[in-house]
Structures are given as C-alpha cells and as structure tokens.
Design an enzyme around this catalytic site. Structure first.
Site, PDB file in Angstrom:
ATOM      1  N   ASN A  41      -6.236  -2.805   0.727  1.00 18.48           N
ATOM      2  CA  ASN A  41      -7.175  -3.559   1.564  1.00 18.48           C
ATOM      3  C   ASN A  41      -6.899  -3.464   3.060  1.00 18.48           C
ATOM      4  O   ASN A  41      -7.821  -3.434   3.861  1.00 18.48           O
ATOM      5  CB  ASN A  41      -7.162  -5.030   1.158  1.00 18.48           C
ATOM      6  CG  ASN A  41      -7.993  -5.255  -0.084  1.00 18.48           C
ATOM      7  OD1 ASN A  41      -9.016  -4.614  -0.268  1.00 18.48           O
ATOM      8  ND2 ASN A  41      -7.543  -6.159  -0.940  1.00 18.48           N
ATOM      9  N   ARG A  95     -11.508  -6.576  -3.612  1.00 21.51           N
ATOM     10  CA  ARG A  95     -12.742  -6.496  -2.831  1.00 21.51           C
ATOM     11  C   ARG A  95     -12.659  -7.256  -1.519  1.00 21.51           C
ATOM     12  O   ARG A  95     -13.634  -7.282  -0.774  1.00 21.51           O
ATOM     13  CB  ARG A  95     -13.911  -7.025  -3.662  1.00 21.51           C
ATOM     14  CG  ARG A  95     -14.072  -6.320  -4.981  1.00 21.51           C
ATOM     15  CD  ARG A  95     -14.468  -4.866  -4.741  1.00 21.51           C
ATOM     16  NE  ARG A  95     -14.240  -4.046  -5.930  1.00 21.51           N
ATOM     17  CZ  ARG A  95     -15.116  -3.897  -6.918  1.00 21.51           C
ATOM     18  NH1 ARG A  95     -16.262  -4.510  -6.862  1.00 21.51           N
ATOM     19  NH2 ARG A  95     -14.829  -3.142  -7.944  1.00 21.51           N
ATOM     20  N   LYS A 115       0.247   4.738  -5.006  1.00 22.66           N
ATOM     21  CA  LYS A 115       0.937   3.452  -5.058  1.00 22.66           C
ATOM     22  C   LYS A 115       1.830   3.337  -6.291  1.00 22.66           C
ATOM     23  O   LYS A 115       2.336   2.269  -6.591  1.00 22.66           O
ATOM     24  CB  LYS A 115      -0.093   2.317  -5.017  1.00 22.66           C
ATOM     25  CG  LYS A 115      -0.820   2.267  -3.665  1.00 22.66           C
ATOM     26  CD  LYS A 115      -1.588   0.984  -3.478  1.00 22.66           C
ATOM     27  CE  LYS A 115      -3.002   1.107  -3.966  1.00 22.66           C
ATOM     28  NZ  LYS A 115      -3.787  -0.138  -3.703  1.00 22.66           N
ATOM     29  N   GLU A 161       0.850  -1.188   0.000  1.00 21.59           N
ATOM     30  CA  GLU A 161       0.000   0.000   0.000  1.00 21.59           C
ATOM     31  C   GLU A 161       0.886   1.237   0.000  1.00 21.59           C
ATOM     32  O   GLU A 161       2.105   1.133  -0.097  1.00 21.59           O
ATOM     33  CB  GLU A 161      -0.960  -0.061   1.194  1.00 21.59           C
ATOM     34  CG  GLU A 161      -1.768  -1.364   1.127  1.00 21.59           C
ATOM     35  CD  GLU A 161      -2.954  -1.453   2.063  1.00 21.59           C
ATOM     36  OE1 GLU A 161      -3.491  -0.411   2.461  1.00 21.59           O
ATOM     37  OE2 GLU A 161      -3.360  -2.585   2.372  1.00 21.59           O
TER      38      GLU A 161
END
Ligand code: ZN
Length: 257
Positions: A163, A247, A51, A3
């Site tokens: 995430n 997701r 990123k 990340e």
C-alpha cells in the site's frame, strides 16, 4: 505493512546470520511442522522473492515465510532470551546467532524443487535480478480496465509493492488510484519509479519517498489523511475498501487525476 524493501532487508540480515553455518536448532511453532527439524543442515542462502522470504539448506529444503501484515524477524546472538515468545512462529539458530520470526503470515517447509508452487505466480521482482519493467507493464495492461491502484498491488503483475509504495508512486505520477490501467499514462515510467523507490529504501530501516527522513516527513500521501498535500495544500484523502486491508489508499484529489 512490510513491502518488498523490508523483505529484502530482512533477507539480507538472515543471510548474514545464517548462511554458511550449520543449524544447531530449528523450532517450527506451527502445527503442521511441529516435529520438523533442520538441525545439522547448512543454510546456503536467505533470499527475498517479492514479499516472500526463502531460506534454503544444503539438504534440499526451503523454509518459506511471508510477513503478511504484522510479521517481523529478530536476529540476536545465540542464547539471547526471546521476547514476546508467544508471537514466535519459527526459530532458526546456529552456534553464533538465533533468528526468530514473529507473527509470520506463512511458515512452511518444502522441497527446494517445489518453490515454484509458492513463488511461480509472481511477476517480475522489483528488487530481484529478473526485474523487467516492460514485462511488468505488459502484465498490467493485460487487464486494461482494472484500476491501476489495484493492478500495482497484484503480485502477479510485479512483485514487491504494498500500500505505501502504491500510494506514493501514484501521487508522484499524478495518477488517481482508480484510473483504468490503460489510461494511467506511461506504465513503464510508473513501475520504474516504483523500482527506484524500493531500491533506495531496501538497505535501511524506514520507508522514505520524499527524500526527507524527519518524523512525519517521510511520505507524500501515505498515512497522511487530512494533512495538507505537500504540493498543493489540499487535504489528503484516505479510502478504505470494503474487502481487504489491501485496498487502503491515500491520495490527493487535486494532484491526482
Ligand atoms: Zn495535491
């Protein structure tokens, strides 16, 4: 998954090894740039933008890379034999250091003047000089009915979250990842918390949101499927979407509404 904080740290390592020095060798191991050479050019800067990683030269060129899911860089003294050479996508070396990019999701070379093509779509960078929580909140609210978990991952809203930080900030704010953006409470506070977490982790290896660095203690919900919530004891749940890895989310069904 790397990340914004990991990319920031990587950019700093690359900047320290490469900036201000003449490249003695470049080796693009991707078909499109197989014949490109940056030898003789001076690296002026390595910088993170969300990123994305940008390495600029005095020849007006920018090496644009993205770690995507599995990428990483290794910086070693010049001449050190490369491990796992089949995974290397790019080597940049000077007389002192060699930097090797492994499993990079994107490896390309472009004129510095064309950088906007690869980063122009990005929202405020959580770790950038342009970080602007109000603008990030405004962009998220432009799609009021979108699930907040999804909106936080959209790099056009704000750049740098993946995430892990998505799951962690939503837990800390007590917000379900599926709540619509306009019902997710104070968005400025939410994105400001994301900024604080990334900023606290950017200068070190590892991602800690609990303040506890012990193995297995680092996060509230991320990676803790089935484990008891650190606040209420309810088993942490994991959702894997139908589409992308993007997701995946973890949450406490009791603490997050
Ligand atoms: Zn809980």
């Amino acid at each position: 998954m790397p990340e914004g904080d990991v990319v920031w740290y990587t950019a700093r390592q690359l900047h320290e090894a490469l900036a201000g020095r003449v490249l003695t060798r470049s080796d693009f191991r991707v078909p499109r740039y197989a014949t490109a050479s940056l030898a003789g050019q001076v690296v002026t800067e390595a910088a993170a933008r969300g990123k994305h990683l940008l390495i600029r030269t005095n020849g007006g060129l920018t090496v644009h890379t993205h770690l995507k899911m599995d990428g990483f860089w290794r910086v070693r003294p010049a001449g050190t034999p490369l491990g796992e050479a089949h995974k290397v996508r790019l080597i940049l070396a000077n007389d002192k250091w060699q930097a090797a990019g492994y499993l990079l999701g994107i490896t390309e070379l472009l004129p510095a003047s064309a950088e906007h093509r690869v980063t122009g779509h990005l929202g405020p960078d959580l770790l950038g000089p342009d970080w602007d929580p109000d603008e990030a909140a405004r962009r998220i609210l432009a799609q009021p009915g979108r699930p907040i978990g999804e909106a936080l991952l959209d790099q056009r809203n704000l750049a740098g979250i993946g995430n892990l930080y998505k799951a962690e900030v939503l837990f800390l704010r007590g917000v379900s990842p599926w709540r619509p953006a306009d019902e997710a409470g104070d968005l400025r506070a939410l994105v400001t918390l994301a900024h604080r977490l990334l900023d606290a982790n950017k200068a070190r290896i590892g991602q800690v949101t609990t303040g506890m660095t012990g193995r297995g203690m680092e996060t509230w919900v991320y990676g803790r499927r089935g484990a008891p919530c650190r606040r209420c004891g309810t088993p942490i749940r994991k959702h894997t979407g139908t589409a992308a890895e993007d997701r995946i989310t973890f949450w406490c069904p009791n603490c997050q509404r």
